[in-house]
Design a protein around this motif. Structure first.
Motif, mmCIF file in Angstrom:
data_model
loop_
_atom_site.group_PDB
_atom_site.id
_atom_site.type_symbol
_atom_site.label_atom_id
_atom_site.label_comp_id
_atom_site.label_asym_id
_atom_site.label_seq_id
_atom_site.Cartn_x
_atom_site.Cartn_y
_atom_site.Cartn_z
ATOM 1 N N VAL A 113 60.085 74.467 63.706
ATOM 2 C CA VAL A 113 58.696 74.013 63.777
ATOM 3 C C VAL A 113 58.570 73.101 64.997
ATOM 4 N N ILE B 25 57.984 73.298 56.344
ATOM 5 C CA ILE B 25 59.437 73.327 56.172
ATOM 6 C C ILE B 25 59.800 73.548 54.706
ATOM 7 N N GLU C 280 59.394 77.197 53.726
ATOM 8 C CA GLU C 280 60.475 78.058 54.223
ATOM 9 C C GLU C 280 61.761 77.844 53.434
ATOM 10 N N GLU C 281 62.049 76.599 53.097
ATOM 11 C CA GLU C 281 63.271 76.328 52.337
ATOM 12 C C GLU C 281 63.201 76.924 50.938
ATOM 13 N N ARG D 188 66.454 78.403 56.463
ATOM 14 C CA ARG D 188 66.693 77.078 57.017
ATOM 15 C C ARG D 188 65.613 76.764 58.030
ATOM 16 N N ALA D 189 65.107 75.523 58.024
ATOM 17 C CA ALA D 189 64.027 75.137 58.934
ATOM 18 C C ALA D 189 64.274 73.733 59.453
ATOM 19 N N ALA E 188 62.507 70.636 62.309
ATOM 20 C CA ALA E 188 61.320 70.214 63.061
ATOM 21 C C ALA E 188 61.748 69.606 64.388
#
Length: 484
Positions: A379, A394, A397-398, A403-404, A406
């Motif tokens: 992100v 985030i 997505e998790e 996995r995310a 920023a």
């Protein structure tokens, strides 16, 4: 906010603007006022500025009116799509004067917005002095012709606009050939005959419909000759692209033969992919606040914290309703994503609809066969994004198991976490070795450091003892120096 509608439609309603246009998703039937209203979207007018050059080609600044048909979703989603069309038009070098939305259950098959709305659009175009209408969708050849006849100015659809931007930004030989092929594919069904004299010709000794001398011709119309030339050019372009694709495949094969992991940076256009590549590798790639600033893939070498080498590839940005012609023409380029070991999916955290952008990108992943490649969501632009929106993105997505992280490519925030995430998600070499390499074979030790994951190094009188995980080919070369 102004509304443009037929008298019977607008006069029949007493509801407020919110009632007329703030539809609920579950609404089944469209009200009469909704169908008859051509709604002006505020804030889409471009500030006048001196735009004399876009990339390598000088352009005439066109004055355009944007028109969209809203068939489903929320009002905000429909307006976001038209705002994106405005950004595309400005990237192409246009001056946007108006943005209009028409609420329908489906686009009109004859004129896209309906004959009555088309006449109303003609009046708006004349009033603001526009010379082009851009439609937020791909129009059929008949829709283009019919709408142009009514509004009496040039009509361009979203596909043609994107192709024009690609033509401006293509630099490499491969990129230019890919764009030209996509343009030819789009143009072929839209070629038109010019004049009755060119539409009927008789071949040989035929009487040419009674016209006699002067009416006979080669047996092909002007339109058929144009189509034949276009097809011949498309065949030549495909041959050129096949040869260039072979070169690209050889380079990819060389990287694969050395087992160098490949990371592809992909995502929506203008999400900050090139900025991120520059931050991670110092690549010096063009960074511009414009859609599709990057068309030609840039491959750069990078290393993990323990010295392991991998490649980072900056790829072309995606967009909603990416023309199918472009996906086909750019297939060899998009294979950089398909063949990657990891996709770094960059998302613009400051955009009002990041989830919609992510869905559009993943739709292209599905189309090119890259949906099974491991994906790391990044992100970007958190320095200007709403922190709550970034956290929600985030978390979403998790919950999907992705996995995310920023980051801000502009300020450098979060880049260390991104580097750690890339290192952890890169594929690990499959073979564990424990070898004592003579000093005369220092080349092998260097390859272990470059291609493998080193666990322990010890220098002895007999040579260098190394415990590591390495690719199978390198393990075979090291087999003669195994300590056990």
């Amino acid at each position: 906010m102004r509304e443009f509608g037929d008298a019977k439609g607008v006069a029949a309603t007493t509801s407020s603007e919110t009632d007329a246009f703030g539809y609920l998703d579950e609404a089944i039937d469209l009200e009469l006022a909704d169908r008859h209203a051509l709604r002006r979207v505020p804030g889409l007018s471009t500030e006048l500025r001196d735009v004399t050059e876009v990339e390598y080609r000088r352009l005439r600044l066109e004055r355009v009116v944007l028109v969209g048909v809203w068939t489903d979703g929320t009002p905000q989603e429909a307006e976001n799509s038209l705002v994106e069309l405005k950004q595309l038009a400005e990237t192409a070098g246009s001056l946007v004067l108006e943005g209009l939305l028409q609420r329908r259950d489906k686009p009109d098959p004859a004129t896209y917005i309906g004959a009555g709305k088309a006449r109303e659009l003609r009046d708006i175009v004349a009033a603001c002095g526009a010379d082009t209408v851009i439609c937020d969708g791909e129009l059929s050849p008949s829709q283009l012709r019919n709408l142009e006849k009514i509004v009496a100015v040039k009509v361009v659809d979203r596909t043609a606009l994107i192709l024009d931007i690609f033509a401006q930004h293509a630099r490499s030989r491969e990129g230019k050939a890919q764009v030209e092929l996509a343009q030819m594919t789009y143009l072929l069904p839209r070629l038109r005959g010019w004049g009755e004299s060119l539409s009927r010709q008789a071949g040989g000794r035929a009487a040419a419909g009674g016209v006699g001398i002067g009416g006979r011709g080669p047996g092909e119309t002007k339109l058929e000759l144009d189509r034949r030339r276009v097809r011949a050019r498309m065949t030549k372009l495909r041959r050129e692209l096949e040869a260039l694709a072979t070169t690209r495949e050889v380079k990819r094969h060389q990287r694969r033969s050395r087992r160098v992991p490949a990371v592809a940076i992909a995502g929506y256009t203008n999400a900050g992919k090139s900025s991120l590549l520059n931050r991670l590798t110092g690549a010096g790639v063009l960074v511009e606040d414009a859609l599709f600033a990057t068309l030609d893939p840039t491959v750069r070498r990078a290393t993990t914290s323990d010295g392991r080498v991998f490649t980072l590839t900056d790829t072309v940005g995606f967009v909603r309703h990416l023309p199918h012609q472009l996906v086909e023409a750019f297939r060899s380029t998009l294979e950089e994503v398909v063949d990657a070991d990891l996709i770094v999916h960059v998302v613009d955290g400051s955009h009002p609809d990041p989830f919609g952008q992510m869905d559009a990108v993943r739709a292209v992943f599905d189309e090119i066969g890259a949906s099974k490649v491991p994906e790391l969501v990044v992100v970007n632009k958190v320095d200007v994004a709403d922190s709550a929106a970034v956290a929600a993105l985030i978390a979403a997505e998790e919950r999907k198991g992705n996995r995310a992280v920023a980051v801000s490519a502009r300020t450098g925030a979060g880049l260390e976490e991104l580097r750690r995430a890339i290192e952890e998600m890169l594929p690990h070499p499959p073979v564990a070795v424990d070898v004592l390499v003579p000093f005369s074979e220092g080349r092998l030790v260097a390859l272990v450091h470059e291609l493998g994951e080193v666990e322990h190094v010890e220098h002895t009188s007999a040579g260098t003892r190394v415990r590591a995980r390495v690719p199978a080919e390198l393990a075979a070369e090291l087999a003669g120096f195994a300590t056990r």
